[in-house]
Design a protein around this motif. Structure first.
Motif, mmCIF file in Angstrom:
data_model
loop_
_atom_site.group_PDB
_atom_site.id
_atom_site.type_symbol
_atom_site.label_atom_id
_atom_site.label_comp_id
_atom_site.label_asym_id
_atom_site.label_seq_id
_atom_site.Cartn_x
_atom_site.Cartn_y
_atom_site.Cartn_z
ATOM 1 N N ALA A 189 -114.540 99.248 81.656
ATOM 2 C CA ALA A 189 -114.267 100.345 80.722
ATOM 3 C C ALA A 189 -114.282 99.905 79.256
ATOM 4 O O ALA A 189 -114.574 100.709 78.368
ATOM 5 N N ASP A 190 -113.974 98.638 79.004
ATOM 6 C CA ASP A 190 -113.895 98.171 77.606
ATOM 7 C C ASP A 190 -115.075 97.284 77.205
ATOM 8 O O ASP A 190 -115.029 96.641 76.152
ATOM 9 N N LYS B 184 -116.749 98.253 73.831
ATOM 10 C CA LYS B 184 -115.845 97.960 72.706
ATOM 11 C C LYS B 184 -115.814 96.454 72.425
ATOM 12 O O LYS B 184 -115.895 96.024 71.269
ATOM 13 N N HIS B 185 -115.739 95.687 73.498
ATOM 14 C CA HIS B 185 -115.681 94.228 73.371
ATOM 15 C C HIS B 185 -116.961 93.684 72.729
ATOM 16 O O HIS B 185 -116.917 92.884 71.791
ATOM 17 N N ARG C 261 -117.542 94.530 68.923
ATOM 18 C CA ARG C 261 -116.781 93.748 67.945
ATOM 19 C C ARG C 261 -117.518 92.495 67.489
ATOM 20 O O ARG C 261 -117.245 91.961 66.429
ATOM 21 N N SER D 100 -121.265 101.256 69.839
ATOM 22 C CA SER D 100 -120.233 102.062 70.498
ATOM 23 C C SER D 100 -120.710 103.482 70.808
ATOM 24 O O SER D 100 -120.138 104.161 71.646
ATOM 25 N N ILE E 246 -111.728 88.384 75.084
ATOM 26 C CA ILE E 246 -111.475 89.615 75.833
ATOM 27 C C ILE E 246 -109.960 89.802 75.840
ATOM 28 O O ILE E 246 -109.212 88.901 76.236
ATOM 29 N N ASN F 166 -105.430 93.168 77.861
ATOM 30 C CA ASN F 166 -105.366 94.477 78.529
ATOM 31 C C ASN F 166 -106.735 95.150 78.594
ATOM 32 O O ASN F 166 -106.830 96.350 78.803
ATOM 33 N N GLU F 167 -107.812 94.379 78.396
ATOM 34 C CA GLU F 167 -109.158 94.968 78.402
ATOM 35 C C GLU F 167 -109.847 94.762 79.749
ATOM 36 O O GLU F 167 -109.729 93.704 80.365
ATOM 37 N N ASP F 168 -110.611 95.799 80.136
ATOM 38 C CA ASP F 168 -111.337 95.763 81.403
ATOM 39 C C ASP F 168 -112.798 95.412 81.101
ATOM 40 O O ASP F 168 -113.597 96.286 80.767
ATOM 41 N N VAL F 169 -113.092 94.125 81.150
ATOM 42 C CA VAL F 169 -114.453 93.641 80.892
ATOM 43 C C VAL F 169 -114.814 92.592 81.935
ATOM 44 O O VAL F 169 -114.049 91.641 82.144
ATOM 45 N N GLN G 154 -108.224 88.754 69.854
ATOM 46 C CA GLN G 154 -109.418 89.365 70.434
ATOM 47 C C GLN G 154 -110.642 88.918 69.647
ATOM 48 O O GLN G 154 -110.533 88.561 68.472
#
Lengths: 302, 128
Positions: free
Chosen positions: A24-25, A28-29, A32, A39, A89, A92-95, B52
């Motif tokens: 899901a992320d 976004k990841h 960056r 995006s 990553i 809390n990111e889903d990658v 991050q």
């Protein structure tokens, strides 16, 4: 018609590094770290971008395909980009990141009659655009335009590579090796990692792959400063000459040090890509030495 | 099968993440600001500080107030009655930091001073 291109088409299996990002992320990841925004990407959209270090120097060039909520990333540095993308990553990111080097292959097709070859495979090349991928069976196809020459790009499962290449050959396409591709890509003006690595996007004419309005990314401060100053110290140019040149730094009288990044023999002449002091880039030719004069021209017209 | 449906996808070899015991300092003004941001939720919520990818220098600091994570992969500290947590994977990048808070109109807010960073970006939110 271009004299240096095959009357039909030539295909080259690229040695690119393929990474698949899912989760899901993932967008976004990745967004960056890239020099341009992704995006807002839609299914089957295609984007080209750069990964740079904090000094703004190019570490990798990537072509991106967004397909069924996953990102297929075609890069050129074997494992560097994969390792870099694994870092940072958030907790809390889903990658998830998958190495697809051996699973997905990437072919470039170029020539004077690519359409004729592709029609034989049941592919209508007029459907292609530079900004998207088209699904044909298990393959994804796209086109890129470099100096008004179309380069067709095919991504397909590696298990189907051999049969796809066989079909291309049956329809009049030649399969070429590294040396011929190098010569072709330099004639066309396609830049690859030897021309880019460690250089600034503005120096190599890839400023259109940089979006200064996207916010921070590694290297953004340097790119923004260069853009506001409006000039760079050196620029990548094409040199055409009769005598052989070798990659590396070379002192040229009256010009300064030039850095030759790629060379290729074409017929009896030499093509080289080299970083020259910007003051020399407006010249028509430079004297490499007493016996060797090189014609200068810009590589990318965009 | 499709281009993404084949077998043979492998996770890239990952360099093992170095986990160190984290040492974090808060200035008095930062402690006050965190307490205010917690708004009385100290019993159920924690402050998570993380790193991050992104920013001008390669990594960005992130601070989140979140419900206490159940994961054992976090290190926890008590800062004036408030739980502050750092994930083990960020431990080597964040150990030694000092969290400060500046109450100014321009460039104010939380600031992180990181002695391990080789470089920081002008705005102070990114490091490398």
């Amino acid at each position: 018609m271009h004299a240096f291109l095959h009357p039909n088409a030539e295909a080259y299996v690229n040695h690119s590094s393929v990474t698949v990002l899912s989760g899901a992320d993932a967008l976004k990841h990745l967004d960056r770290s890239l020099t341009s925004t992704i995006s807002d990407i839609d299914n089957l959209d295609k984007r080209q971008s750069l990964l740079c270090d904090a000094n703004g120097r190019i570490e990798d060039m990537v072509s991106i395909c967004y397909f069924e909520s996953q990102i297929i990333l075609f890069g050129w540095k074997d494992s560097t980009s994969k390792q870099k993308l694994l870092q940072g990553i958030g907790w809390n990111e889903d990658v998830e990141l998958f190495d697809a080097d051996k699973t997905i292959s990437n072919i470039s097709i170029v020539g004077n009659s690519c359409n004729r070859v592709l029609v034989g495979l049941g592919i209508d090349a007029s459907e292609f655009s530079q900004n998207s991928w088209v699904e044909y069976g298990n393959a994804l196809l796209s086109v890129r335009l470099e100096n008004n020459i179309e380069i067709f790009e095919v991504a397909l499962p590696t298990v189907e590579l051999e049969s796809f290449l066989k079909l291309l050959v049956e329809n009049g396409c030649s399969i070429i090796e590294k040396d011929r591709w190098k010569s072709l890509r330099m004639q066309i003006g396609i830049l690859e990692m030897p021309d880019l690595f460690g250089n600034l996007p503005l120096e190599v004419g890839l400023d259109d792959w940089v979006m200064l309005d996207k916010g921070c990314y590694p290297g953004q401060e340097v790119h923004a400063r260069l853009e506001s100053r409006g000039k760079v110290a050196k620029s990548l140019m094409r040199l055409d000459c009769e005598s052989e040149l070798e990659c590396g730094k070379l002192k040229v009288e009256g010009i300064g040090t030039i850095n030759i990044t790629s060379t290729s023999l074409f017929d009896d002449s030499m093509i080289a890509f080299a970083l020259l002091p910007s003051s020399a880039c407006e010249l028509d030719c430079i004297n490499i030495n007493d016996t060797n004069t090189a014609l200068l021209r810009r590589i990318r017209n965009h | 099968m499709g281009i993404l449906g084949g077998e043979g996808f492998t996770l890239p070899v990952v360099t093992e993440v170095e986990v160190v015991e984290v040492d974090i300092n808060f200035t008095e003004s930062a402690k006050e600001a965190v307490k205010e941001a917690m708004n009385g939720d100290e019993a159920s919520h924690v402050l998570i500080i993380s790193a991050q990818s992104g920013g001008c220098s390669g990594f960005m600091y992130d601070m989140k107030i979140a419900e206490h994570p159940e994961s054992e992969d976090f290190q926890s500290f008590d800062i004036g009655g408030i739980s502050v947590m750092v994930h083990n994977k960020d431990s080597s990048q964040l150990t030694g930091i000092t969290v400060d808070y500046k109450d100014t109109l321009m460039g104010g807010g939380f600031q992180i001073i990181n002695p391990s960073a080789d470089r920081t970006c002008g705005c102070g939110q990114s490091f490398g």
